[in-house]
Design an enzyme around this catalytic site. Structure first.
Site, PDB file in Angstrom:
ATOM      1  N   CYS A  84       0.828  -1.206   0.000  1.00  0.00           N
ATOM      2  CA  CYS A  84       0.000   0.000   0.000  1.00  0.00           C
ATOM      3  C   CYS A  84       0.869   1.265   0.000  1.00  0.00           C
ATOM      4  CB  CYS A  84      -0.992  -0.074   1.154  1.00  0.00           C
ATOM      5  SG  CYS A  84      -2.495   0.829   0.770  1.00  0.00           S
ATOM      6  N   ARG A 107      -2.304   7.408  -6.026  1.00  0.00           N
ATOM      7  CA  ARG A 107      -2.724   7.334  -4.606  1.00  0.00           C
ATOM      8  C   ARG A 107      -4.233   7.469  -4.463  1.00  0.00           C
ATOM      9  NH1 ARG A 107      -0.796  11.716  -0.981  1.00  0.00           N
ATOM     10  NH2 ARG A 107      -1.690  10.368   0.615  1.00  0.00           N
ATOM     11  N   HIS A 171      -3.132  -5.041   1.736  1.00  0.00           N
ATOM     12  CA  HIS A 171      -2.454  -5.281   3.024  1.00  0.00           C
ATOM     13  C   HIS A 171      -2.404  -6.774   3.346  1.00  0.00           C
ATOM     14  CE1 HIS A 171      -2.130  -1.197   4.915  1.00  0.00           C
ATOM     15  NE2 HIS A 171      -2.993  -0.921   3.947  1.00  0.00           N
ATOM     16  N   GLU A 173      -0.587  -8.301   5.379  1.00  0.00           N
ATOM     17  CA  GLU A 173      -0.323  -8.538   6.821  1.00  0.00           C
ATOM     18  C   GLU A 173      -1.605  -8.574   7.636  1.00  0.00           C
ATOM     19  OE1 GLU A 173      -0.067  -5.722   5.301  1.00  0.00           O
ATOM     20  OE2 GLU A 173      -0.665  -4.091   6.636  1.00  0.00           O
TER      21      GLU A 173
HETATM   22  N1  GLN Z   1      -3.700   6.332   1.216  1.00  0.00           N
HETATM   23  C1  GLN Z   1      -2.386   6.000   1.671  1.00  0.00           C
HETATM   24  C2  GLN Z   1      -1.317   6.829   0.954  1.00  0.00           C
HETATM   25  O1  GLN Z   1      -1.604   7.516   0.066  1.00  0.00           O
HETATM   26  C3  GLN Z   1      -2.100   4.541   1.472  1.00  0.00           C
HETATM   27  C4  GLN Z   1      -3.085   3.724   2.264  1.00  0.00           C
HETATM   28  C5  GLN Z   1      -2.500   2.531   2.936  1.00  0.00           C
HETATM   29  O2  GLN Z   1      -1.281   2.342   3.012  1.00  0.00           O
HETATM   30  N2  GLN Z   1      -3.367   1.737   3.486  1.00  0.00           N
HETATM   31  O3  GLN Z   1      -0.186   6.769   1.304  1.00  0.00           O
END
Ligand code: GLN
Length: 193
Positions: A84, A107, A171, A173
Protein backbone atom coordinates in the site's frame (compact mmCIF):
# COMPACT_ATOMS: atom_id res chain seq x y z
CA UNK A 1 8.96 1.94 11.64
CA UNK A 2 8.34 5.52 10.45
CA UNK A 3 4.57 5.21 10.47
CA UNK A 4 1.74 2.83 9.60
CA UNK A 5 0.99 -0.89 9.92
CA UNK A 6 4.39 -1.90 11.24
CA UNK A 7 3.64 -4.17 14.17
CA UNK A 8 1.15 -6.27 12.24
CA UNK A 9 3.87 -6.89 9.65
CA UNK A 10 6.26 -8.03 12.36
CA UNK A 11 3.64 -10.48 13.65
CA UNK A 12 3.02 -11.74 10.09
CA UNK A 13 6.77 -12.19 9.55
CA UNK A 14 7.04 -14.21 12.77
CA UNK A 15 4.10 -16.43 11.73
CA UNK A 16 5.58 -16.90 8.27
CA UNK A 17 8.98 -17.76 9.76
CA UNK A 18 7.39 -20.42 11.98
CA UNK A 19 5.43 -21.84 9.05
CA UNK A 20 8.39 -22.17 6.71
CA UNK A 21 10.88 -22.97 9.46
CA UNK A 22 13.23 -20.11 8.72
CA UNK A 23 14.81 -18.41 11.70
CA UNK A 24 14.52 -14.63 11.56
CA UNK A 25 15.60 -11.61 13.51
CA UNK A 26 13.45 -8.50 13.04
CA UNK A 27 15.17 -5.12 13.17
CA UNK A 28 13.05 -2.00 13.58
CA UNK A 29 14.37 0.76 11.33
CA UNK A 30 13.75 4.40 12.19
CA UNK A 31 16.96 6.10 11.11
CA UNK A 32 19.61 5.63 8.44
CA UNK A 33 22.02 4.40 11.11
CA UNK A 34 19.54 1.63 12.07
CA UNK A 35 19.75 0.28 8.53
CA UNK A 36 23.55 0.27 8.56
CA UNK A 37 23.58 -1.47 11.95
CA UNK A 38 20.96 -4.06 10.97
CA UNK A 39 22.53 -5.05 7.63
CA UNK A 40 19.24 -6.81 6.73
CA UNK A 41 18.57 -9.62 4.27
CA UNK A 42 15.10 -8.32 3.37
CA UNK A 43 12.99 -5.21 3.91
CA UNK A 44 9.29 -4.55 4.48
CA UNK A 45 7.85 -1.13 3.63
CA UNK A 46 4.47 -1.13 5.40
CA UNK A 47 1.22 0.58 4.54
CA UNK A 48 0.10 3.78 6.22
CA UNK A 49 0.40 7.30 4.86
CA UNK A 50 3.08 7.79 2.25
CA UNK A 51 3.02 11.58 2.78
CA UNK A 52 3.85 11.16 6.48
CA UNK A 53 6.47 8.54 5.69
CA UNK A 54 8.15 10.91 3.24
CA UNK A 55 8.15 13.72 5.80
CA UNK A 56 9.49 11.66 8.70
CA UNK A 57 11.84 9.54 6.59
CA UNK A 58 13.48 12.52 4.89
CA UNK A 59 13.72 14.56 8.09
CA UNK A 60 17.24 15.28 9.35
CA UNK A 61 16.57 13.27 12.50
CA UNK A 62 15.90 10.12 10.44
CA UNK A 63 17.13 10.14 6.81
CA UNK A 64 15.91 6.54 6.69
CA UNK A 65 14.19 6.89 3.32
CA UNK A 66 17.25 7.97 1.30
CA UNK A 67 19.29 5.22 2.97
CA UNK A 68 16.58 2.63 2.24
CA UNK A 69 16.25 3.69 -1.39
CA UNK A 70 20.02 3.44 -1.82
CA UNK A 71 20.02 -0.03 -0.22
CA UNK A 72 17.19 -1.19 -2.49
CA UNK A 73 18.60 0.37 -5.67
CA UNK A 74 22.07 -1.02 -5.27
CA UNK A 75 20.87 -4.57 -6.09
CA UNK A 76 17.52 -5.54 -7.65
CA UNK A 77 17.80 -9.05 -6.18
CA UNK A 78 17.48 -7.71 -2.62
CA UNK A 79 14.07 -8.89 -1.36
CA UNK A 80 11.66 -6.04 -0.62
CA UNK A 81 7.94 -6.18 0.17
CA UNK A 82 6.13 -2.85 -0.14
CA UNK A 83 2.44 -2.81 0.78
CA UNK A 84 0.00 0.00 0.00
CA UNK A 85 1.84 3.20 1.06
CA UNK A 86 5.02 1.10 0.82
CA UNK A 87 4.11 0.25 -2.78
CA UNK A 88 3.62 3.98 -3.45
CA UNK A 89 7.15 4.68 -2.19
CA UNK A 90 8.59 1.92 -4.39
CA UNK A 91 6.79 3.08 -7.54
CA UNK A 92 7.25 6.79 -6.85
CA UNK A 93 10.29 7.37 -4.62
CA UNK A 94 10.45 11.09 -5.53
CA UNK A 95 14.15 11.29 -4.82
CA UNK A 96 15.21 12.12 -8.35
CA UNK A 97 16.19 8.51 -9.06
CA UNK A 98 14.47 5.74 -11.02
CA UNK A 99 11.36 4.05 -9.62
CA UNK A 100 12.15 0.90 -7.64
CA UNK A 101 9.35 -1.04 -9.31
CA UNK A 102 8.55 -0.33 -12.94
CA UNK A 103 4.98 0.86 -12.59
CA UNK A 104 3.01 4.09 -12.31
CA UNK A 105 0.81 4.38 -9.26
CA UNK A 106 -2.11 6.63 -8.32
CA UNK A 107 -2.72 7.33 -4.61
CA UNK A 108 -6.18 6.97 -3.06
CA UNK A 109 -7.49 5.92 -6.46
CA UNK A 110 -10.51 3.98 -5.15
CA UNK A 111 -11.77 7.01 -3.24
CA UNK A 112 -12.03 7.84 0.44
CA UNK A 113 -11.57 5.71 3.56
CA UNK A 114 -15.23 4.64 3.30
CA UNK A 115 -14.43 3.09 -0.08
CA UNK A 116 -11.99 0.62 1.51
CA UNK A 117 -12.96 -3.00 0.83
CA UNK A 118 -12.03 -6.67 1.08
CA UNK A 119 -12.11 -9.01 -1.87
CA UNK A 120 -10.53 -12.26 -2.99
CA UNK A 121 -7.74 -11.72 -5.46
CA UNK A 122 -5.51 -13.93 -7.54
CA UNK A 123 -1.99 -14.02 -6.16
CA UNK A 124 -0.28 -15.08 -9.38
CA UNK A 125 3.13 -15.08 -7.71
CA UNK A 126 1.85 -17.60 -5.13
CA UNK A 127 -0.27 -19.55 -7.61
CA UNK A 128 -3.52 -19.25 -5.64
CA UNK A 129 -6.29 -17.00 -4.40
CA UNK A 130 -5.58 -14.58 -1.59
CA UNK A 131 -7.80 -12.49 0.72
CA UNK A 132 -7.22 -8.88 -0.34
CA UNK A 133 -7.67 -6.04 2.16
CA UNK A 134 -7.68 -2.67 0.39
CA UNK A 135 -7.53 0.38 2.69
CA UNK A 136 -7.67 3.72 0.89
CA UNK A 137 -5.58 1.86 -1.61
CA UNK A 138 -3.61 3.14 -4.56
CA UNK A 139 -4.00 1.76 -8.09
CA UNK A 140 -1.37 0.89 -10.64
CA UNK A 141 -2.07 2.99 -13.72
CA UNK A 142 0.41 1.12 -15.88
CA UNK A 143 3.46 -1.06 -15.61
CA UNK A 144 6.30 -1.67 -18.00
CA UNK A 145 7.36 -5.02 -19.43
CA UNK A 146 10.19 -5.26 -16.94
CA UNK A 147 7.59 -5.54 -14.17
CA UNK A 148 5.96 -8.94 -13.65
CA UNK A 149 2.34 -9.12 -12.54
CA UNK A 150 2.25 -10.59 -9.02
CA UNK A 151 -1.44 -10.20 -8.16
CA UNK A 152 -4.70 -9.48 -9.97
CA UNK A 153 -8.08 -8.36 -8.69
CA UNK A 154 -10.41 -9.26 -11.52
CA UNK A 155 -8.95 -7.49 -14.55
CA UNK A 156 -6.88 -5.11 -12.45
CA UNK A 157 -3.20 -5.47 -11.58
CA UNK A 158 -2.81 -5.09 -7.78
CA UNK A 159 0.72 -6.42 -7.41
CA UNK A 160 3.87 -5.94 -9.48
CA UNK A 161 7.38 -7.27 -9.16
CA UNK A 162 10.65 -5.87 -10.47
CA UNK A 163 13.60 -8.11 -9.58
CA UNK A 164 12.89 -9.23 -6.01
CA UNK A 165 10.98 -6.05 -5.21
CA UNK A 166 7.32 -6.73 -4.73
CA UNK A 167 4.78 -3.89 -4.56
CA UNK A 168 1.19 -4.71 -3.48
CA UNK A 169 -1.65 -2.19 -3.32
CA UNK A 170 -3.36 -4.19 -0.53
CA UNK A 171 -2.45 -5.28 3.02
CA UNK A 172 -1.36 -8.95 3.17
CA UNK A 173 -0.32 -8.54 6.82
CA UNK A 174 -3.99 -8.07 7.78
CA UNK A 175 -5.01 -11.50 6.56
CA UNK A 176 -4.18 -14.83 8.19
CA UNK A 177 -2.51 -15.99 4.96
CA UNK A 178 1.24 -15.44 5.29
CA UNK A 179 1.97 -16.27 1.64
CA UNK A 180 3.59 -12.97 0.69
CA UNK A 181 5.66 -12.84 3.88
CA UNK A 182 6.78 -16.40 3.23
CA UNK A 183 7.72 -15.34 -0.29
CA UNK A 184 9.92 -12.60 1.21
CA UNK A 185 11.64 -14.95 3.68
CA UNK A 186 12.08 -17.77 1.18
CA UNK A 187 13.47 -15.35 -1.42
CA UNK A 188 15.94 -13.99 1.14
CA UNK A 189 16.91 -17.51 2.21
CA UNK A 190 17.26 -18.61 -1.43
CA UNK A 191 19.49 -15.64 -2.21
CA UNK A 192 21.80 -17.06 0.46
CA UNK A 193 22.23 -13.60 1.90
N1 GLN B 1 -3.70 6.33 1.22
C1 GLN B 1 -2.39 6.00 1.67
C2 GLN B 1 -1.32 6.83 0.95
O1 GLN B 1 -1.60 7.52 0.07
C3 GLN B 1 -2.10 4.54 1.47
C4 GLN B 1 -3.09 3.72 2.26
C5 GLN B 1 -2.50 2.53 2.94
O2 GLN B 1 -1.28 2.34 3.01
N2 GLN B 1 -3.37 1.74 3.49
O3 GLN B 1 -0.19 6.77 1.30
Amino acid sequence: MLQGARHVHIAALQRAADECDIEIEVHELRKASDLAAADPHAIVLPGGESTTMRLTGNHDTSRLLPALFEWIRSDSSRPVLGTCAGAILLADPRDGGDPLVDADIDRNAYGRQADSFQSTLEATILGRDFPGVFIRAPRFESHSESATVAAMHGEEVVGVRTGNRLALTFHPELSSDTGFHRWLLETAAGAGS
